[in-house]
Design a protein around this motif. Structure first.
Motif, PDB file in Angstrom:
ATOM      1  N   ARG A  43       0.875   4.288  -2.998  1.00 35.22           N
ATOM      2  CA  ARG A  43       0.324   5.439  -2.470  1.00 35.22           C
ATOM      3  C   ARG A  43       1.606   6.326  -3.169  1.00 35.22           C
ATOM      4  O   ARG A  43       1.091   7.543  -3.682  1.00 35.22           O
ATOM      5  CB  ARG A  43       0.391   5.730  -0.976  1.00 35.22           C
ATOM      6  CG  ARG A  43       0.009   6.990  -0.558  1.00 35.22           C
ATOM      7  CD  ARG A  43      -0.391   7.118   0.995  1.00 35.22           C
ATOM      8  NE  ARG A  43      -1.705   6.433   1.127  1.00 35.22           N
ATOM      9  CZ  ARG A  43      -2.872   6.853   0.946  1.00 35.22           C
ATOM     10  NH1 ARG A  43      -3.112   8.260   0.719  1.00 35.22           N
ATOM     11  NH2 ARG A  43      -4.019   6.210   1.156  1.00 35.22           N
ATOM     12  N   GLU A  44       2.818   5.997  -2.999  1.00 37.82           N
ATOM     13  CA  GLU A  44       3.836   6.949  -3.753  1.00 37.82           C
ATOM     14  C   GLU A  44       3.674   7.031  -5.036  1.00 37.82           C
ATOM     15  O   GLU A  44       3.884   8.021  -5.719  1.00 37.82           O
ATOM     16  CB  GLU A  44       5.098   5.930  -3.297  1.00 37.82           C
ATOM     17  CG  GLU A  44       6.585   6.853  -3.596  1.00 37.82           C
ATOM     18  CD  GLU A  44       7.616   6.127  -3.401  1.00 37.82           C
ATOM     19  OE1 GLU A  44       8.869   6.608  -3.636  1.00 37.82           O
ATOM     20  OE2 GLU A  44       7.537   5.009  -2.793  1.00 37.82           O
TER      21      GLU A  44
ATOM     22  N   GLU B 245       0.900  -1.166  -0.076  1.00 36.82           N
ATOM     23  CA  GLU B 245      -0.049  -0.054  -0.042  1.00 36.82           C
ATOM     24  C   GLU B 245       0.931   1.360   0.163  1.00 36.82           C
ATOM     25  O   GLU B 245       0.499   2.057  -0.649  1.00 36.82           O
ATOM     26  CB  GLU B 245      -0.955  -0.023   1.293  1.00 36.82           C
ATOM     27  CG  GLU B 245      -2.013   1.133   1.121  1.00 36.82           C
ATOM     28  CD  GLU B 245      -3.004   0.927   2.382  1.00 36.82           C
ATOM     29  OE1 GLU B 245      -3.778   1.763   2.582  1.00 36.82           O
ATOM     30  OE2 GLU B 245      -2.769  -0.094   3.197  1.00 36.82           O
TER      31      GLU B 245
ATOM     32  N   LEU C 235      -6.409   8.574  -4.421  1.00 35.07           N
ATOM     33  CA  LEU C 235      -6.106   9.805  -4.243  1.00 35.07           C
ATOM     34  C   LEU C 235      -6.653  10.980  -5.161  1.00 35.07           C
ATOM     35  O   LEU C 235      -6.741  10.721  -6.356  1.00 35.07           O
ATOM     36  CB  LEU C 235      -4.546   9.615  -4.428  1.00 35.07           C
ATOM     37  CG  LEU C 235      -3.597  10.930  -3.673  1.00 35.07           C
ATOM     38  CD1 LEU C 235      -3.899  10.954  -2.305  1.00 35.07           C
ATOM     39  CD2 LEU C 235      -2.111  10.965  -4.280  1.00 35.07           C
TER      40      LEU C 235
ATOM     41  N   THR D  64      -5.476   1.946  -4.241  1.00 37.75           N
ATOM     42  CA  THR D  64      -5.255   3.321  -3.604  1.00 37.75           C
ATOM     43  C   THR D  64      -5.765   4.301  -4.390  1.00 37.75           C
ATOM     44  O   THR D  64      -5.601   4.574  -5.434  1.00 37.75           O
ATOM     45  CB  THR D  64      -3.775   3.328  -3.167  1.00 37.75           C
ATOM     46  OG1 THR D  64      -3.115   2.158  -2.523  1.00 37.75           O
ATOM     47  CG2 THR D  64      -3.503   4.676  -2.409  1.00 37.75           C
TER      48      THR D  64
ATOM     49  N   GLN E 126       1.102   9.423  -5.686  1.00 38.33           N
ATOM     50  CA  GLN E 126       1.460  10.960  -5.319  1.00 38.33           C
ATOM     51  C   GLN E 126       2.377  11.312  -6.552  1.00 38.33           C
ATOM     52  O   GLN E 126       2.278  12.767  -7.038  1.00 38.33           O
ATOM     53  CB  GLN E 126       2.129  10.896  -3.891  1.00 38.33           C
ATOM     54  CG  GLN E 126       1.372  10.749  -2.810  1.00 38.33           C
ATOM     55  CD  GLN E 126       2.278  10.578  -1.479  1.00 38.33           C
ATOM     56  OE1 GLN E 126       3.387  10.486  -1.553  1.00 38.33           O
ATOM     57  NE2 GLN E 126       1.392  10.391  -0.372  1.00 38.33           N
TER      58      GLN E 126
END
Length: 488
Positions: free
Chosen positions: A81-82, A77, A159, A157, A85
């Motif tokens: 997420r990285e 995860e 975002l 994920t 981003q």
């Protein structure tokens, strides 16, 4: 009316039959469990050790797998997420490529605008509609990923990012294949190691328990082989100093006591038979002579002698019965508070007309807890022995020893002293010294043994003491001071 009651009656019968079947089945289940349950200590110990180790390993393995799964999923995860981003920064700068390149460990990327239109995606989602959540699993949104053409275990994920054209939603799917593979390998390894460890524990416990119980089996076999005529045999004692060695020593001590008790019993029976045989033979002879002799005077003398032997037999039977009661009752006899001073006084006063006279010396009052009949017999036996051997006087002294918490009873006669080598012998049953073996003067040989047994049962001692004025029998009994009447 009969049809109306047939239904409920049949239902009640069926319920009763079902209840009866259940009650019958329970004992059968209990019998089955009893049959299949291991009977030997060795098997039960091994089974308990294996079950205990298996339970601990199962709990430990579950904890390890849970921690491993949580850590791996967090790592996946974090990577997803990285990646999200990075894509969000590109979108914010207006440099979002299409298709979006995939990083290592990332399965797909999809970027949608506020209206749900796909503005960019990875190569494998090109031309596909926007992903929509199908539900929630483990606190995360789950998606229908069948459009990828293959089953995937993934973590998605989500975002959001602000762009010059508006807000976009970035969804990055990261594969959990590595986590699944690591979990499967770890599970297999833990299962193999746990099985091996349980088997090892079982084998070690089986061998260790068998070795530990081998002396117990030897003790059991030896005890089983000992009969009522083999009490001189003893169980083997291990060279160690553990519980089994102490058990063997305890068993041998018990066998020592049993052998000594058997010897005492056989000796007692032999002595009793000997003591009973002599007066019975004399009594028979006297009765036969009295029956056939023509002289009335001789016949009267024979009958008088027979009465004396009958009294002696009655006294011997009474002593034997009391000894049997003392041996059987032991310390469980009836107990009550007794004024020992008054008991000594009344016992001595009852002999006021006998010779030699008894002098009473009461220097203090004492009370004991015990059996008044037996304590009275203790004093009577000591006085009988003293009067039998005294020349002129017998003295009874009662004192209280506050330091020891004991009442001290001294019965002294001015007859011959007892040789130190024979002082314990006189307390053996049917033992009489040479000067007391006369049928007329000697007792049954049970008076002093009975006196000592009574003293021992009451927690005291009976010994022969050296005194300047003759032979003294000293009885010590646990007691407390009894205040003189009228002292408050």
């Amino acid at each position: 009316m009969a049809d109306k009651h047939a239904g409920p009656t049949g239902s009640a019968r069926r319920r009763a039959s079902a209840s009866l079947q259940q009650l019958t089945a329970r004992p059968r289940i209990a019998q089955l469990i009893t049959r299949i349950a291991p009977r030997s200590v060795r098997t039960r110990t091994t089974l308990a050790a294996c079950i205990g180790v298996a339970a601990v390993l199962l709990a430990a393995s579950a904890a390890v797998l849970l921690l491993l799964r949580v850590n791996l999923e967090r790592s996946v995860e974090a990577g997803a997420r990285e990646q999200a981003q990075v894509v969000g920064r590109l979108a914010s700068d207006g440099r979002l490529p299409n298709p979006v390149p995939l990083d290592h460990g990332t399965d797909f990327i999809q970027v949608t605008d506020a209206g749900g239109t796909v503005v960019a995606a990875s190569q494998n989602l090109a031309g596909r509609p926007a992903l929509t959540p199908a539900g929630t699993s483990d606190g995360h949104d789950s998606f229908d990923l069948d459009t990828l053409g293959d089953e995937h275990h993934q973590r998605v994920t989500t975002l959001t990012a602000d762009t010059p054209t508006g807000t976009v939603t970035i969804r990055v799917g990261a594969s959990l294949h590595t986590a699944d593979t690591a979990e499967d390998l770890t599970t297999a390894a833990l299962a193999a190691l746990s099985g091996l460890l349980v088997v090892t524990v079982g084998v070690v416990t089986w061998r260790a328990t068998g070795r530990a119980l081998r002396p117990v089996e030897a003790i059991r076999a030896e005890v089983a082989a000992i009969g009522d005529r083999d009490l001189d045999r003893r169980v083997p004692e291990p060279g160690s100093d553990d519980e089994i060695a102490r058990l063997a020593r305890t068993m041998n001590g018990m066998l020592d006591r049993l052998e000594a008790a058997g010897v005492r019993q056989r000796r007692f029976i032999a002595d009793a038979s000997h003591e009973l045989r002599s007066p019975l033979a004399v009594l028979r002879t006297q009765l036969e002579v009295a029956h056939t002799h023509p002289d009335p005077d001789v016949r009267a003398d024979m009958v008088a002698g027979a009465l004396q032997d009958t009294d002696r037999l009655q006294s011997l039977a009474t002593d034997l019965l009391l000894l049997a009661r003392l041996d059987a009752t032991g310390h469980d006899g009836p107990r009550e508070d007794i004024d020992l001073t008054e008991l000594v006084r009344t016992t001595v006063e009852a002999r006021s007309g006998q010779r030699p006279a008894v002098t009473l010396d009461l220097t203090g009052r004492a009370a004991v807890t015990g059996n008044p009949m037996w304590l009275g017999r203790l004093l009577t036996n000591l006085l009988d022995n003293a009067q039998r051997h005294a020349r002129t006087t017998v003295t009874v002294r009662l004192a209280f020893d506050p330091a020891a918490g004991q009442a001290v009873i001294d019965v002294t006669n001015d007859g011959p002293a007892v040789d130190p080598a024979e002082r314990e012998k006189v307390f053996e049953r049917f033992t009489r010294l040479d000067d007391a073996r006369s049928r007329d003067d000697g007792g049954t040989g049970l008076g002093l043994p009975i006196a000592r047994d009574i003293t021992t049962i009451h927690g005291g001692t009976l010994t022969i003491e050296d005194t300047s004025d003759g032979c003294t029998f000293r009885a010590r009994l646990p007691a407390h001071r009894n205040p003189d009447p009228g002292t408050g």
